[in-house]
Scaffold this active site. Structure first.
Site, PDB file in Angstrom:
ATOM      1  N   GLY A  93       0.786  -1.225   0.000  1.00 22.61           N
ATOM      2  CA  GLY A  93       0.000   0.000   0.000  1.00 22.61           C
ATOM      3  C   GLY A  93       0.817   1.272   0.000  1.00 22.61           C
ATOM      4  O   GLY A  93       0.273   2.352   0.215  1.00 22.61           O
ATOM      5  N   GLU A 145       4.803  -6.070   0.543  1.00 20.90           N
ATOM      6  CA  GLU A 145       4.224  -6.317  -0.777  1.00 20.90           C
ATOM      7  C   GLU A 145       4.025  -5.025  -1.568  1.00 20.90           C
ATOM      8  O   GLU A 145       2.897  -4.589  -1.799  1.00 20.90           O
ATOM      9  CB  GLU A 145       2.888  -7.049  -0.619  1.00 20.90           C
ATOM     10  CG  GLU A 145       3.016  -8.418   0.023  1.00 20.90           C
ATOM     11  CD  GLU A 145       1.670  -9.037   0.375  1.00 20.90           C
ATOM     12  OE1 GLU A 145       0.633  -8.377   0.141  1.00 20.90           O
ATOM     13  OE2 GLU A 145       1.658 -10.164   0.889  1.00 20.90           O
ATOM     14  N   PRO A 146       5.093  -4.378  -2.007  1.00 15.48           N
ATOM     15  CA  PRO A 146       4.920  -3.200  -2.861  1.00 15.48           C
ATOM     16  C   PRO A 146       4.481  -3.598  -4.266  1.00 15.48           C
ATOM     17  O   PRO A 146       4.977  -4.572  -4.837  1.00 15.48           O
ATOM     18  CB  PRO A 146       6.322  -2.587  -2.888  1.00 15.48           C
ATOM     19  CG  PRO A 146       7.235  -3.761  -2.715  1.00 15.48           C
ATOM     20  CD  PRO A 146       6.508  -4.703  -1.785  1.00 15.48           C
ATOM     21  N   GLY A 147       3.531  -2.884  -4.814  1.00 17.86           N
ATOM     22  CA  GLY A 147       3.121  -3.094  -6.201  1.00 17.86           C
ATOM     23  C   GLY A 147       3.065  -1.758  -6.912  1.00 17.86           C
ATOM     24  O   GLY A 147       3.870  -1.459  -7.792  1.00 17.86           O
ATOM     25  N   TYR A 185     -12.547   5.846  -7.880  1.00 17.95           N
ATOM     26  CA  TYR A 185     -12.001   6.278  -6.600  1.00 17.95           C
ATOM     27  C   TYR A 185     -11.922   7.786  -6.431  1.00 17.95           C
ATOM     28  O   TYR A 185     -11.388   8.254  -5.421  1.00 17.95           O
ATOM     29  CB  TYR A 185     -10.574   5.727  -6.418  1.00 17.95           C
ATOM     30  CG  TYR A 185     -10.449   4.229  -6.407  1.00 17.95           C
ATOM     31  CD1 TYR A 185     -11.328   3.431  -5.693  1.00 17.95           C
ATOM     32  CD2 TYR A 185      -9.416   3.608  -7.107  1.00 17.95           C
ATOM     33  CE1 TYR A 185     -11.184   2.059  -5.683  1.00 17.95           C
ATOM     34  CE2 TYR A 185      -9.259   2.233  -7.092  1.00 17.95           C
ATOM     35  CZ  TYR A 185     -10.153   1.456  -6.375  1.00 17.95           C
ATOM     36  OH  TYR A 185     -10.015   0.103  -6.353  1.00 17.95           O
ATOM     37  N   CYS A 227     -19.470   6.865 -23.153  1.00 15.82           N
ATOM     38  CA  CYS A 227     -20.818   7.400 -22.974  1.00 15.82           C
ATOM     39  C   CYS A 227     -21.181   7.465 -21.492  1.00 15.82           C
ATOM     40  O   CYS A 227     -22.129   6.830 -21.027  1.00 15.82           O
ATOM     41  CB  CYS A 227     -21.810   6.533 -23.736  1.00 15.82           C
ATOM     42  SG  CYS A 227     -23.429   7.291 -23.933  1.00 15.82           S
ATOM     43  N   TYR A 249      -2.963  -0.447 -11.614  1.00 21.96           N
ATOM     44  CA  TYR A 249      -4.419  -0.545 -11.623  1.00 21.96           C
ATOM     45  C   TYR A 249      -5.071   0.194 -12.787  1.00 21.96           C
ATOM     46  O   TYR A 249      -6.261   0.493 -12.722  1.00 21.96           O
ATOM     47  CB  TYR A 249      -5.003  -0.065 -10.281  1.00 21.96           C
ATOM     48  CG  TYR A 249      -4.373  -0.765  -9.114  1.00 21.96           C
ATOM     49  CD1 TYR A 249      -4.669  -2.094  -8.850  1.00 21.96           C
ATOM     50  CD2 TYR A 249      -3.437  -0.124  -8.322  1.00 21.96           C
ATOM     51  CE1 TYR A 249      -4.048  -2.760  -7.806  1.00 21.96           C
ATOM     52  CE2 TYR A 249      -2.809  -0.777  -7.276  1.00 21.96           C
ATOM     53  CZ  TYR A 249      -3.127  -2.105  -7.022  1.00 21.96           C
ATOM     54  OH  TYR A 249      -2.509  -2.760  -5.994  1.00 21.96           O
TER      55      TYR A 249
END
Length: 453
Positions: A263, A305-307, A353, A380, A410
């Protein structure tokens, strides 16, 4: 009269300049033309069309190495959900990182890339029997269980297949990170993990320990996404380590590992101030050392857990402007809408988001003054917005290229075929060369599952 925009967005002296914090390390502008990895985006679009995701290989690898080196005493798992391809999985293997997956499809990508399965962790709140069986057959390094049903299912499958599973128990520490409600994952009212407060977490550990075929590794905690400081980790670590110590006393087992999740945030706009890996490693290690001393327990082997923090800044998206429209607002104000040839199908995060992004004119230098604009897509939906507020040159026009930084995480992984749009390619650039990581979808791809076609 123009709308003022958010308070954090300052009008630039020169809208042609890049803000280095927002871009990958090799991004440069010369005569207004943006290049990444020694390749101009003009050349990318000429060869591969637009929109296109542009992945800076040097930057991606450098960020992966930075986490590996800063967290040298940890196991570093790249969070594959951020962005996954066989090419990037091979890069990760070469840089010495582990890999976290959360679906059978992601596991298949890892297998296809030849990634060592003992360095794979398998997440997910509702893994199917087929996914669990495949993970056991491939020999994944650890499975993070998320429900009592999954513990029962996994125990049965290990017995049927004659395999053992190394297991971590995902717990919710009751900590809500300072982030959007839908991406904050450690508070109690959500689908992930076992609650420490209710006692479910301790019971889950007990069941895993007692289950034949399951080897208990430790606890897993993830507090959310786009986090900029270690305060949330501090509170979560205190609660998770307290449970870790309680397990040792009440169940009589010293769990060897603990995962603090990921995160870690990145800079999407000038309002963001992320920590670098070395700073994060120092702060998080001190937190764990302090809590373990206070509890009188040995420190477990830690993992993170870096992404997003690896792939997010390493990628930008380039679009072609189709229309520019001035729209009258209440009170006599006007807003400039810059419509591009992509949209929420290639970046859903703004609509989903309320995420903020930045943008720059990528194909030329402009002498026009900056004007506050909104970059929107072609879909649309009124909410089809890519960049809510950004100062672009006032003469931005159809045919111009606009690039949006920080789109590695993402965006492609959550891309869709809404309005039957074709998902853009991912183009890796390095040392002046272009290589296709994921090709652009075609209309044949789009119709491949349409059995009436």
């Amino acid at each position: 009269m123009r709308p003022g925009g958010p308070s954090w967005l300052s009008e630039p002296t020169d809208p042609n300049e890049l803000v280095p914090l927002l871009w990958s390390d090799t991004a440069r502008k010369a005569d207004g033309v943006l290049s990444v990895g020694g390749v101009t985006l003009l050349d990318v679009v000429a060869q591969e069309g637009s929109p296109a995701y542009v992945l800076d290989e040097v930057d991606f690898r450098a960020r992966a190495r930075a986490f590996k080196e800063a967290f040298a005493a940890y196991d570093v798992f790249y969070a594959g959900k951020a962005f996954l391809s066989t090419t990037t999985v091979r890069w990760l293997a070469e840089e010495g990182l582990n890999l976290d997956v959360c679906s059978g499809g992601e596991l298949t990508v890892a297998e296809r890339a030849g990634f060592p399965m003992d360095r794979v962790g398998f997440h997910g709140n509702n893994k199917t029997e087929g996914e669990l069986s495949r993970a056991l057959e491939l020999g994944v390094g650890r499975i993070i269980v998320d429900s009592f049903h999954e513990i029962e299912r996994l125990e049965r499958l290990t017995s049927e297949l004659g395999r053992r599973a190394r297991v971590m128990v995902r717990v919710t520490a009751g900590v809500e990170a300072h982030t959007h409600e839908y991406i904050a994952t450690a508070h109690e009212d959500q689908k992930f993990g076992f609650s420490i407060t209710s006692g479910d977490a301790l019971e889950a550990v007990r069941r895993v320990h007692d289950a034949s075929g399951l080897d208990l590794l430790g606890l897993h905690s993830h507090i959310g996404s786009q986090i900029f400081d270690s305060s949330g980790f501090e509170v979560a670590a205190r609660r998770v380590l307290a449970l870790h110590a309680r397990v040792s006393v009440e169940i009589g087992v010293a769990m060897p590992e603990m995962d603090l999740g990921g995160g870690f945030g990145i800079a999407y706009t000038t309002q963001d101030d992320p920590s670098d890996p070395a700073q994060l490693a120092t702060e998080m290690t001190k937190i764990v050392e302090h809590e373990c001393r206070a509890l009188g327990i040995d420190e477990p082997r830690l993992s993170i857990e870096p992404g997003r923090a690896i792939v997010g800044p390493a990628m930008c998206t380039v679009y072609t402007v189709g229309t520019v429209k001035d729209v009258a607002l209440d009170g006599g104000a006007r807003r400039t809408y810059v419509s591009v040839d992509g949209g929420m199908s290639d970046n859903i995060r703004t609509a989903l988001y309320d995420a903020d992004y930045s943008a720059t004119l990528a194909n030329r230098t402009s002498a026009a003054p900056p004007r506050l604009a909104r970059v929107v897509g072609k879909h649309c939906e009124a909410g089809d917005i890519l960049v809510k507020d950004e100062f672009l040159p006032a003469d931005v026009a159809p045919g111009d290229l606009v690039a949006v930084p920080g789109t590695g995480a993402y965006c492609r992984s959550m891309a869709s075929n809404y309005n039957h749009a074709l998902r853009p390619p991912v183009i890796a650039v390095r040392d002046g060369k272009i290589s296709v990581v994921l090709r652009r979808e075609t209309e044949d791809d789009l119709l491949a599952t349409d059995v009436g076609a």
